[in-house]
Design a protein around this motif. Structure first.
Motif, PDB file in Angstrom:
ATOM      1  N   ALA A  78      -2.292  -0.569   5.757  1.00 21.01           N
ATOM      2  CA  ALA A  78      -3.630  -0.265   6.262  1.00 21.01           C
ATOM      3  C   ALA A  78      -3.937  -1.068   7.525  1.00 21.01           C
ATOM      4  O   ALA A  78      -4.498  -0.536   8.489  1.00 21.01           O
ATOM      5  CB  ALA A  78      -4.675  -0.551   5.187  1.00 21.01           C
ATOM      6  N   ALA A  79      -3.552  -2.343   7.543  1.00 23.60           N
ATOM      7  CA  ALA A  79      -3.757  -3.171   8.739  1.00 23.60           C
ATOM      8  C   ALA A  79      -2.919  -2.642   9.894  1.00 23.60           C
ATOM      9  O   ALA A  79      -3.387  -2.572  11.033  1.00 23.60           O
ATOM     10  CB  ALA A  79      -3.405  -4.627   8.441  1.00 23.60           C
ATOM     11  N   ARG A 100      11.602  -1.763   0.237  1.00 24.20           N
ATOM     12  CA  ARG A 100      11.757  -0.457  -0.422  1.00 24.20           C
ATOM     13  C   ARG A 100      10.428   0.287  -0.504  1.00 24.20           C
ATOM     14  O   ARG A 100      10.373   1.494  -0.271  1.00 24.20           O
ATOM     15  CB  ARG A 100      12.369  -0.627  -1.818  1.00 24.20           C
ATOM     16  N   VAL A 101       9.350  -0.415  -0.843  1.00 20.55           N
ATOM     17  CA  VAL A 101       8.034   0.221  -0.941  1.00 20.55           C
ATOM     18  C   VAL A 101       7.603   0.756   0.418  1.00 20.55           C
ATOM     19  O   VAL A 101       7.094   1.878   0.528  1.00 20.55           O
ATOM     20  CB  VAL A 101       6.982  -0.751  -1.525  1.00 20.55           C
ATOM     21  N   LEU A 102       7.800  -0.020   1.469  1.00 16.82           N
ATOM     22  CA  LEU A 102       7.444   0.443   2.820  1.00 16.82           C
ATOM     23  C   LEU A 102       8.256   1.674   3.200  1.00 16.82           C
ATOM     24  O   LEU A 102       7.720   2.630   3.759  1.00 16.82           O
ATOM     25  CB  LEU A 102       7.659  -0.672   3.843  1.00 16.82           C
ATOM     26  N   GLU A 103       9.558   1.664   2.896  1.00 18.55           N
ATOM     27  CA  GLU A 103      10.416   2.812   3.206  1.00 18.55           C
ATOM     28  C   GLU A 103      10.019   4.045   2.397  1.00 18.55           C
ATOM     29  O   GLU A 103      10.078   5.166   2.901  1.00 18.55           O
ATOM     30  CB  GLU A 103      11.879   2.471   2.931  1.00 18.55           C
ATOM     31  N   PRO A 107       7.375   5.655   5.487  1.00 17.50           N
ATOM     32  CA  PRO A 107       8.639   5.668   6.224  1.00 17.50           C
ATOM     33  C   PRO A 107       8.482   5.895   7.729  1.00 17.50           C
ATOM     34  O   PRO A 107       9.350   5.500   8.496  1.00 17.50           O
ATOM     35  CB  PRO A 107       9.419   6.817   5.580  1.00 17.50           C
ATOM     36  N   ASP A 108       7.414   6.530   8.142  1.00 17.20           N
ATOM     37  CA  ASP A 108       7.250   6.870   9.554  1.00 17.20           C
ATOM     38  C   ASP A 108       6.130   6.088  10.226  1.00 17.20           C
ATOM     39  O   ASP A 108       5.595   6.527  11.240  1.00 17.20           O
ATOM     40  CB  ASP A 108       6.985   8.376   9.702  1.00 17.20           C
ATOM     41  N   LEU A 109       5.776   4.930   9.688  1.00 18.61           N
ATOM     42  CA  LEU A 109       4.699   4.133  10.282  1.00 18.61           C
ATOM     43  C   LEU A 109       5.292   3.297  11.421  1.00 18.61           C
ATOM     44  O   LEU A 109       6.006   2.318  11.179  1.00 18.61           O
ATOM     45  CB  LEU A 109       4.072   3.231   9.204  1.00 18.61           C
TER      46      LEU A 109
END
Length: 117
Positions: A78-79, A100-103, A107-109
């Protein structure tokens, strides 16, 4: 900025904590401990300060972080979404579960770069 928070838990239960201090030589922070329910307020303050600072790259050194819950990952995403054009977080050496959670969920951030070095 050096912040540490402890909360009360039952006898014999380790108290989760999060320590945050500025990085030497670049804009960012080094965090140590856990990012979870007991330390979420600290984590959100760190991220909000990073968003307000207006730097192009803000480093989050997480090699000493042992745990990040889903709410902590969500706060980071969110930040990152609030960063202006051309700005990004470089997350250095995050715990494997955070990577892993971010991916998986973001994945496209483009405003979060994960660095393992």
């Amino acid at each position: 900025m050096s912040t540490r928070r402890r909360t009360s838990h039952g006898p014999g239960t380790p108290v989760p904590s999060l320590t945050v201090r500025p990085l030497d030589g670049c804009r960012g922070v080094r965090a140590a401990g856990e990012i979870g329910l007991a330390t979420h307020t600290i984590w959100e303050r760190v991220l909000e300060q990073a968003v307000r600072e207006g730097e192009g790259v803000y480093y989050l050194e997480l090699s000493e972080v042992t745990f990040v819950d889903v709410a902590g990952a969500d706060a980071l995403a969110a930040a990152a979404e609030r960063l202006g054009d051309g700005r990004r977080f470089v997350v250095r050496r995050p715990p494997p579960a955070l990577r892993r959670v971010l991916e998986m969920f973001w994945p496209d951030l483009p405003t979060i770069e994960v660095s393992m070095s």
